[in-house]
Write a protein that holds these residues in place. Sequence first.
Motif, PDB file in Angstrom:
ATOM      1  N   ARG A  65       0.841  -1.431   0.089  1.00 46.41           N
ATOM      2  CA  ARG A  65       0.036  -0.049  -0.055  1.00 46.41           C
ATOM      3  C   ARG A  65       0.889   1.267   0.011  1.00 46.41           C
ATOM      4  O   ARG A  65       0.385   2.335  -0.661  1.00 46.41           O
ATOM      5  CB  ARG A  65      -0.889   0.024   1.202  1.00 46.41           C
ATOM      6  CG  ARG A  65      -2.150  -1.045   1.157  1.00 46.41           C
ATOM      7  CD  ARG A  65      -3.145  -0.729   2.151  1.00 46.41           C
ATOM      8  NE  ARG A  65      -2.738  -0.617   3.369  1.00 46.41           N
ATOM      9  CZ  ARG A  65      -2.778  -1.533   4.172  1.00 46.41           C
ATOM     10  NH1 ARG A  65      -2.951  -2.681   4.104  1.00 46.41           N
ATOM     11  NH2 ARG A  65      -2.219  -1.277   5.672  1.00 46.41           N
ATOM     12  N   ALA A  66       2.097   1.130   0.762  1.00 49.10           N
ATOM     13  CA  ALA A  66       2.957   2.296   0.668  1.00 49.10           C
ATOM     14  C   ALA A  66       3.942   2.410  -0.603  1.00 49.10           C
ATOM     15  O   ALA A  66       4.496   3.410  -0.765  1.00 49.10           O
ATOM     16  CB  ALA A  66       3.822   2.151   1.791  1.00 49.10           C
ATOM     17  N   CYS A  68       6.181   0.245  -1.493  1.00 47.37           N
ATOM     18  CA  CYS A  68       7.532  -0.138  -1.413  1.00 47.37           C
ATOM     19  C   CYS A  68       7.676  -1.562  -2.212  1.00 47.37           C
ATOM     20  O   CYS A  68       6.745  -2.410  -2.266  1.00 47.37           O
ATOM     21  CB  CYS A  68       7.728  -0.431   0.063  1.00 47.37           C
ATOM     22  SG  CYS A  68       7.442   1.069   1.178  1.00 47.37           S
ATOM     23  N   SER A  83      13.150   1.765   1.411  1.00 50.80           N
ATOM     24  CA  SER A  83      11.535   1.425   2.024  1.00 50.80           C
ATOM     25  C   SER A  83      11.427   2.475   3.179  1.00 50.80           C
ATOM     26  O   SER A  83      10.240   2.815   3.642  1.00 50.80           O
ATOM     27  CB  SER A  83      11.414  -0.121   2.375  1.00 50.80           C
ATOM     28  OG  SER A  83      11.406  -0.668   1.241  1.00 50.80           O
ATOM     29  N   GLN A  86      10.462   5.522   2.010  1.00 46.75           N
ATOM     30  CA  GLN A  86       9.252   5.739   1.370  1.00 46.75           C
ATOM     31  C   GLN A  86       7.915   5.540   2.370  1.00 46.75           C
ATOM     32  O   GLN A  86       7.130   6.279   2.296  1.00 46.75           O
ATOM     33  CB  GLN A  86       9.127   4.299   0.460  1.00 46.75           C
ATOM     34  CG  GLN A  86       7.630   4.203  -0.193  1.00 46.75           C
ATOM     35  CD  GLN A  86       7.682   5.178  -1.396  1.00 46.75           C
ATOM     36  OE1 GLN A  86       8.532   5.829  -1.842  1.00 46.75           O
ATOM     37  NE2 GLN A  86       6.239   5.151  -2.066  1.00 46.75           N
ATOM     38  N   LEU A  87       8.285   5.005   3.575  1.00 51.03           N
ATOM     39  CA  LEU A  87       7.448   5.025   4.604  1.00 51.03           C
ATOM     40  C   LEU A  87       7.285   6.130   5.381  1.00 51.03           C
ATOM     41  O   LEU A  87       6.264   6.457   6.169  1.00 51.03           O
ATOM     42  CB  LEU A  87       7.567   3.699   5.403  1.00 51.03           C
ATOM     43  CG  LEU A  87       7.438   2.361   4.722  1.00 51.03           C
ATOM     44  CD1 LEU A  87       7.861   1.178   5.730  1.00 51.03           C
ATOM     45  CD2 LEU A  87       5.767   2.074   4.703  1.00 51.03           C
ATOM     46  N   ARG A  88       8.436   6.907   5.523  1.00 52.36           N
ATOM     47  CA  ARG A  88       8.438   8.124   6.542  1.00 52.36           C
ATOM     48  C   ARG A  88       7.582   8.810   6.415  1.00 52.36           C
ATOM     49  O   ARG A  88       7.172   9.171   7.478  1.00 52.36           O
ATOM     50  CB  ARG A  88       9.938   8.663   6.078  1.00 52.36           C
ATOM     51  CG  ARG A  88      10.177   9.745   7.240  1.00 52.36           C
ATOM     52  CD  ARG A  88      10.553   9.121   8.564  1.00 52.36           C
ATOM     53  NE  ARG A  88      10.614  10.138   9.702  1.00 52.36           N
ATOM     54  CZ  ARG A  88       9.706  10.700  10.483  1.00 52.36           C
ATOM     55  NH1 ARG A  88       8.279  10.284  10.342  1.00 52.36           N
ATOM     56  NH2 ARG A  88       9.956  11.700  11.353  1.00 52.36           N
ATOM     57  N   GLY A  89       7.003   9.327   5.259  1.00 46.67           N
ATOM     58  CA  GLY A  89       5.828  10.193   5.234  1.00 46.67           C
ATOM     59  C   GLY A  89       4.432   9.641   5.492  1.00 46.67           C
ATOM     60  O   GLY A  89       3.371  10.451   5.375  1.00 46.67           O
ATOM     61  N   GLN A  90       4.203   8.517   5.541  1.00 50.94           N
ATOM     62  CA  GLN A  90       3.014   7.450   5.556  1.00 50.94           C
ATOM     63  C   GLN A  90       2.602   6.965   6.880  1.00 50.94           C
ATOM     64  O   GLN A  90       1.573   6.877   7.121  1.00 50.94           O
ATOM     65  CB  GLN A  90       2.967   6.561   4.461  1.00 50.94           C
ATOM     66  CG  GLN A  90       3.310   7.006   2.931  1.00 50.94           C
ATOM     67  CD  GLN A  90       3.167   6.134   2.070  1.00 50.94           C
ATOM     68  OE1 GLN A  90       2.131   5.373   1.811  1.00 50.94           O
ATOM     69  NE2 GLN A  90       4.084   5.906   1.138  1.00 50.94           N
ATOM     70  N   LEU A  91       3.788   6.748   7.554  1.00 53.40           N
ATOM     71  CA  LEU A  91       3.475   6.064   8.905  1.00 53.40           C
ATOM     72  C   LEU A  91       4.236   6.812   9.881  1.00 53.40           C
ATOM     73  O   LEU A  91       4.976   7.511   9.636  1.00 53.40           O
ATOM     74  CB  LEU A  91       3.816   4.609   8.650  1.00 53.40           C
ATOM     75  CG  LEU A  91       3.229   3.527   8.007  1.00 53.40           C
ATOM     76  CD1 LEU A  91       3.989   2.080   8.455  1.00 53.40           C
ATOM     77  CD2 LEU A  91       1.739   3.423   8.259  1.00 53.40           C
ATOM     78  N   GLN A 169      -0.337  -2.514  12.215  1.00 52.34           N
ATOM     79  CA  GLN A 169       0.227  -0.931  12.130  1.00 52.34           C
ATOM     80  C   GLN A 169       1.959  -1.079  11.721  1.00 52.34           C
ATOM     81  O   GLN A 169       2.372   0.074  11.553  1.00 52.34           O
ATOM     82  CB  GLN A 169      -0.143  -0.385  13.318  1.00 52.34           C
ATOM     83  CG  GLN A 169      -1.421  -0.346  13.772  1.00 52.34           C
ATOM     84  CD  GLN A 169      -1.745   0.284  14.965  1.00 52.34           C
ATOM     85  OE1 GLN A 169      -0.936   0.201  16.047  1.00 52.34           O
ATOM     86  NE2 GLN A 169      -3.032   0.437  15.215  1.00 52.34           N
TER      87      GLN A 169
END
Length: 262
Positions: A65-66, A68, A83, A86-91, A169
């Motif tokens: 979903r992110a 990655c 990764s 990539q995830l830093r701004g989403q979680l 999560q």
Amino acid sequence: LRPTRHAQAFREEYIDLAEVFPEARDAGTYFAPTCRPFMAGAKQYAVPFLFSPRVMIYNPDLLRRAGCTLPRPGWEWIDFVASLKQLRGQLPAQNIFPWSRGENMWMCFVFRAGGCLIADDPVDPVRIDSPETRHGLQLWREILDILGPETFAEGAPRHDALDAFARGQGAFLLGTRQDAGGLRSRGFDGWEAVPLPLVPGGRDVTVQTTDAICIRPSCPSRALARRFVETMLSEPVQDFIGKLGYGIPMRKSAAFRSLDIG
């Protein structure tokens, strides 16, 4: 039963199990190489009851979903870092990767970078300041630099990270088969696992986590000590541990019945 760190740090407090139960080194019955980290010279001050390699556990649905790329055997440090970014701004940072100062965490990357703390080398045994060790520590620090200080909570219980991951999560978790058992007991099976990312110029190794059998000199007899080790490594006890899925049993037959080798 003592964890790896304690058994190694307090090895002088325990008797030599090589004299009590030499069968633990029988490679036909047991995973004999797991005994090596608990030897000081010829003394076997602890014998594994169960063990596990450390691996990278991840949530494939969350990563997809992110946007990655999913980890795969043979992935490299640059893939892991990509990764994380990539995830830093989403979680929330603490859900991307639970970073800590625990030596059982950063030592994995020190070893994979080719470093160590102490080497079996009479000329230069102390390697804390070697380029490889420093590089491994820099890699561990790089994760913190990407995620930010909010990902690090001093003294945060390990089960907090497991709980968050079991709720779907968490993206990554540096874990063991013990953690896999914890996730299953929480009713979560939406995870996969791969070896830790490779570090260019390093080594493809992991850190063994162990619950180890130790016996103090105050044990009233060597016969009782032998009976205790014999019982703990017996088929009924080891098969029970295998059924729990908590760690890999020391006895091979119990392990092979509890692992999906495929």
